[in-house]
Design an enzyme around this catalytic site. Sequence first.
Site, PDB file in Angstrom:
ATOM      1  N   LEU A 123     -17.506  -6.796  -2.425  1.00 18.27           N
ATOM      2  CA  LEU A 123     -16.944  -6.049  -3.560  1.00 18.27           C
ATOM      3  C   LEU A 123     -15.640  -5.366  -3.180  1.00 18.27           C
ATOM      4  O   LEU A 123     -14.775  -5.106  -4.008  1.00 18.27           O
ATOM      5  CB  LEU A 123     -17.941  -4.975  -4.004  1.00 18.27           C
ATOM      6  CG  LEU A 123     -19.199  -5.500  -4.677  1.00 18.27           C
ATOM      7  CD1 LEU A 123     -20.284  -4.449  -4.664  1.00 18.27           C
ATOM      8  CD2 LEU A 123     -18.880  -5.913  -6.104  1.00 18.27           C
ATOM      9  N   GLY A 124     -15.530  -5.029  -1.928  1.00 19.83           N
ATOM     10  CA  GLY A 124     -14.340  -4.322  -1.422  1.00 19.83           C
ATOM     11  C   GLY A 124     -14.561  -4.087   0.050  1.00 19.83           C
ATOM     12  O   GLY A 124     -15.695  -4.205   0.540  1.00 19.83           O
ATOM     13  N   SER A 157     -15.261   0.760   7.385  1.00 21.99           N
ATOM     14  CA  SER A 157     -16.565   0.427   7.965  1.00 21.99           C
ATOM     15  C   SER A 157     -17.007  -0.991   7.628  1.00 21.99           C
ATOM     16  O   SER A 157     -18.117  -1.382   7.962  1.00 21.99           O
ATOM     17  CB  SER A 157     -17.617   1.452   7.524  1.00 21.99           C
ATOM     18  OG  SER A 157     -17.356   1.947   6.255  1.00 21.99           O
ATOM     19  N   PRO A 174     -17.109  -4.566   4.796  1.00 15.61           N
ATOM     20  CA  PRO A 174     -17.222  -4.872   3.366  1.00 15.61           C
ATOM     21  C   PRO A 174     -18.433  -4.219   2.706  1.00 15.61           C
ATOM     22  O   PRO A 174     -19.422  -3.939   3.372  1.00 15.61           O
ATOM     23  CB  PRO A 174     -17.382  -6.397   3.336  1.00 15.61           C
ATOM     24  CG  PRO A 174     -17.340  -6.876   4.735  1.00 15.61           C
ATOM     25  CD  PRO A 174     -17.432  -5.704   5.658  1.00 15.61           C
ATOM     26  N   VAL A 175     -18.297  -3.993   1.417  1.00 18.36           N
ATOM     27  CA  VAL A 175     -19.423  -3.531   0.594  1.00 18.36           C
ATOM     28  C   VAL A 175     -19.893  -4.767  -0.185  1.00 18.36           C
ATOM     29  O   VAL A 175     -19.077  -5.479  -0.770  1.00 18.36           O
ATOM     30  CB  VAL A 175     -18.976  -2.397  -0.352  1.00 18.36           C
ATOM     31  CG1 VAL A 175     -20.089  -2.011  -1.315  1.00 18.36           C
ATOM     32  CG2 VAL A 175     -18.535  -1.179   0.457  1.00 18.36           C
ATOM     33  N   ASP A 230     -11.331  12.824   1.253  1.00 21.87           N
ATOM     34  CA  ASP A 230     -10.789  11.466   1.280  1.00 21.87           C
ATOM     35  C   ASP A 230     -10.508  10.999  -0.147  1.00 21.87           C
ATOM     36  O   ASP A 230     -10.750   9.846  -0.488  1.00 21.87           O
ATOM     37  CB  ASP A 230     -11.792  10.528   1.986  1.00 21.87           C
ATOM     38  CG  ASP A 230     -11.125   9.257   2.509  1.00 21.87           C
ATOM     39  OD1 ASP A 230      -9.886   9.266   2.674  1.00 21.87           O
ATOM     40  OD2 ASP A 230     -11.831   8.267   2.744  1.00 21.87           O
TER      41      ASP A 230
HETATM   42  P1  ATP Z   1     -12.477   3.770   3.773  1.00 25.62           P
HETATM   43  O1  ATP Z   1     -11.697   2.812   4.585  1.00 25.62           O
HETATM   44  O2  ATP Z   1     -11.802   4.130   2.484  1.00 25.62           O
HETATM   45  O3  ATP Z   1     -13.010   4.966   4.509  1.00 25.62           O
HETATM   46  P2  ATP Z   1     -15.237   2.841   3.699  1.00 25.62           P
HETATM   47  O4  ATP Z   1     -15.430   1.833   4.770  1.00 25.62           O
HETATM   48  O5  ATP Z   1     -15.807   4.192   3.910  1.00 25.62           O
HETATM   49  O6  ATP Z   1     -13.715   2.920   3.264  1.00 25.62           O
HETATM   50  P3  ATP Z   1     -15.861   2.682   0.885  1.00 25.62           P
HETATM   51  O7  ATP Z   1     -14.583   3.388   0.547  1.00 25.62           O
HETATM   52  O8  ATP Z   1     -17.114   3.377   0.562  1.00 25.62           O
HETATM   53  O9  ATP Z   1     -15.877   2.203   2.409  1.00 25.62           O
HETATM   54  O10 ATP Z   1     -15.831   1.269   0.186  1.00 25.62           O
HETATM   55  C1  ATP Z   1     -14.821   0.325   0.430  1.00 25.62           C
HETATM   56  C2  ATP Z   1     -14.476  -0.378  -0.843  1.00 25.62           C
HETATM   57  O11 ATP Z   1     -15.635  -1.080  -1.327  1.00 25.62           O
HETATM   58  C3  ATP Z   1     -14.059   0.530  -1.988  1.00 25.62           C
HETATM   59  O12 ATP Z   1     -12.683   0.830  -1.956  1.00 25.62           O
HETATM   60  C4  ATP Z   1     -14.453  -0.303  -3.212  1.00 25.62           C
HETATM   61  O13 ATP Z   1     -13.462  -1.245  -3.496  1.00 25.62           O
HETATM   62  C5  ATP Z   1     -15.707  -1.022  -2.725  1.00 25.62           C
HETATM   63  N1  ATP Z   1     -16.907  -0.272  -3.135  1.00 25.62           N
HETATM   64  C6  ATP Z   1     -17.427   0.820  -2.530  1.00 25.62           C
HETATM   65  N2  ATP Z   1     -18.508   1.268  -3.172  1.00 25.62           N
HETATM   66  C7  ATP Z   1     -18.692   0.449  -4.219  1.00 25.62           C
HETATM   67  C8  ATP Z   1     -19.645   0.384  -5.289  1.00 25.62           C
HETATM   68  N3  ATP Z   1     -20.631   1.262  -5.392  1.00 25.62           N
HETATM   69  N4  ATP Z   1     -19.519  -0.611  -6.193  1.00 25.62           N
HETATM   70  C9  ATP Z   1     -18.516  -1.493  -6.087  1.00 25.62           C
HETATM   71  N5  ATP Z   1     -17.587  -1.501  -5.130  1.00 25.62           N
HETATM   72  C10 ATP Z   1     -17.666  -0.547  -4.202  1.00 25.62           C
END
Ligand code: ATP
Length: 473
Positions: free
Chosen positions: A27-28, A32, A34-35, A147
């Site tokens: 999804l993104g 950490s 991909p989600v 953040d």
């Molecule tokens: P960062 O590098 O910003 O610290 P991170 O690894 O902590 O990122 P998130 O920011 O939680 O991860 O999620 C990364 C991406 O995944 C988001 O920018 C979004 O595009 C996607 N994402 C996160 N949570 C969801 C969700 N609940 N539903 C859909 N897409 C999501």
Amino acid sequence: MDAVDDRIEISTSSITDDYDVDWNHKLGTGISGPVRVGTKRSSGEKYAVKVIIDRPKARQEVQMHWKCSRHPHVVKLYQVFCNDLQFPGESESRSRLLLVMELMDGGELFHRISQQNGFTERQAAVVTKQVALAVDHLHSLNIAHRDLKPENLLYHNKSEESPIKLCDFGFAKLDKGDLMTPQFTPYYVSPQVLEAQKRHRKERSSIPVSPYTYDKSCDMWSLGVIIYILLCGYPPFYSDHPTSRRAIDKCMRKKIMTGTYEFPDREWARVSENAKDVVKRLLCVEPGSRMNVESLVQHPWLTEEAPDTPLQSPMYISNKAHREHTAATYEAQLKQMRIPDRPVNLKPIESALNPILIERRLQSRQNTDIGNARSPSPSSQTIPPDPANVKSMRDVIAHCLLPKAQTKKDGDTIMELCEKIDVAIKENPDVEEIPKMLGDLKWNGTTFDEEPKLMEVGKIFKTILQKNINKIR
Ligand code: ATP
């Protein structure tokens, strides 16, 4: 749920018992990883699954997210699993936390704006209101998100009316008052923390004051930047001479630290005074004067209907390179604004291992001995001046460790530090360790590619000075 012990239980059963996770559907992606999408076996409903290495910080993220989760503008966290997982390319499995969240199917804020035909000031105000309500919820729980950025604002679905929600609690922090208790050393305390302490004291003595912490006001600054970009498409602070090597250069740093930005007519002439007022009150350098979230949600720009004037922002936001550059610089700004998580404990001055103090103690002892052997005179106690090469190194240490550097604005501090390092290197051409050890902190010969921690620079010079004191004298 008991508000005092509001913790989510982390299940050790396998996530695959309950969910079918599509490891290929991303999804993104964040820092950490991909989600992904997970489908609940019992209901067929889809969820987002974020996978993070199981560390104390990750567990803190989980609990912070859980505490904030019950709000219409915060992405819901449903379940958390702790499983050993091995991804392709890894030599062994690792313990990981799997966060099962509400699936946000409408994409990231800026992606949507870039896809839209038009974007009006009224739509910007609607988005702002929802984000402000989420932040208000967090701050009312005494949690700073730390953040806030466009990538962490997600639309629930693809419809025009879709709500926007806040995600990613990786930097969120509960303010238990540690920043306000006398745990800090007076050397390193910032004026903002002192202000927080003052208010905390007043609060304890039942004088009503508005909630205030430096971290929370950092969220408000971030909101100011997001709103500015929503209204015109580009960030308020940018470099006149951008380089790809450094996200924030001296020029931009100075603009941030002095709060220097403009409302260029081309994009801002038709933007309402109310909207500009919100931006001005949020992009206020002095955290104590910055608008807090309660005032923001009550601001007329958000309580009355904003004008339906088309904005220029989609034109800039739809440019991918431009969007990525904005995201990178924004990320760097946020990094600088967070207060370090660990409070520094105050050490009694006698037991301090600060090289300046050690040297002074030694010299003072030597001088006393000499003074005792010969006839004592007041001048026998004075410390002889350092030769220029030692002095230049001490100057760097003092700059990093003494309070002046902590109370000054960060940008100026780093600039001055670079100048002092430059002198120390020139005065000590034989001490090869200086540029070598600084290289680890991304010193490029003139400045740092990434803002260093002053303590770390100070420690490097302290080590080099201790090791080379005989050689360089
Ligand atoms: P960062 O590098 O910003 O610290 P991170 O690894 O902590 O990122 P998130 O920011 O939680 O991860 O999620 C990364 C991406 O995944 C988001 O920018 C979004 O595009 C996607 N994402 C996160 N949570 C969801 C969700 N609940 N539903 C859909 N897409 C999501």
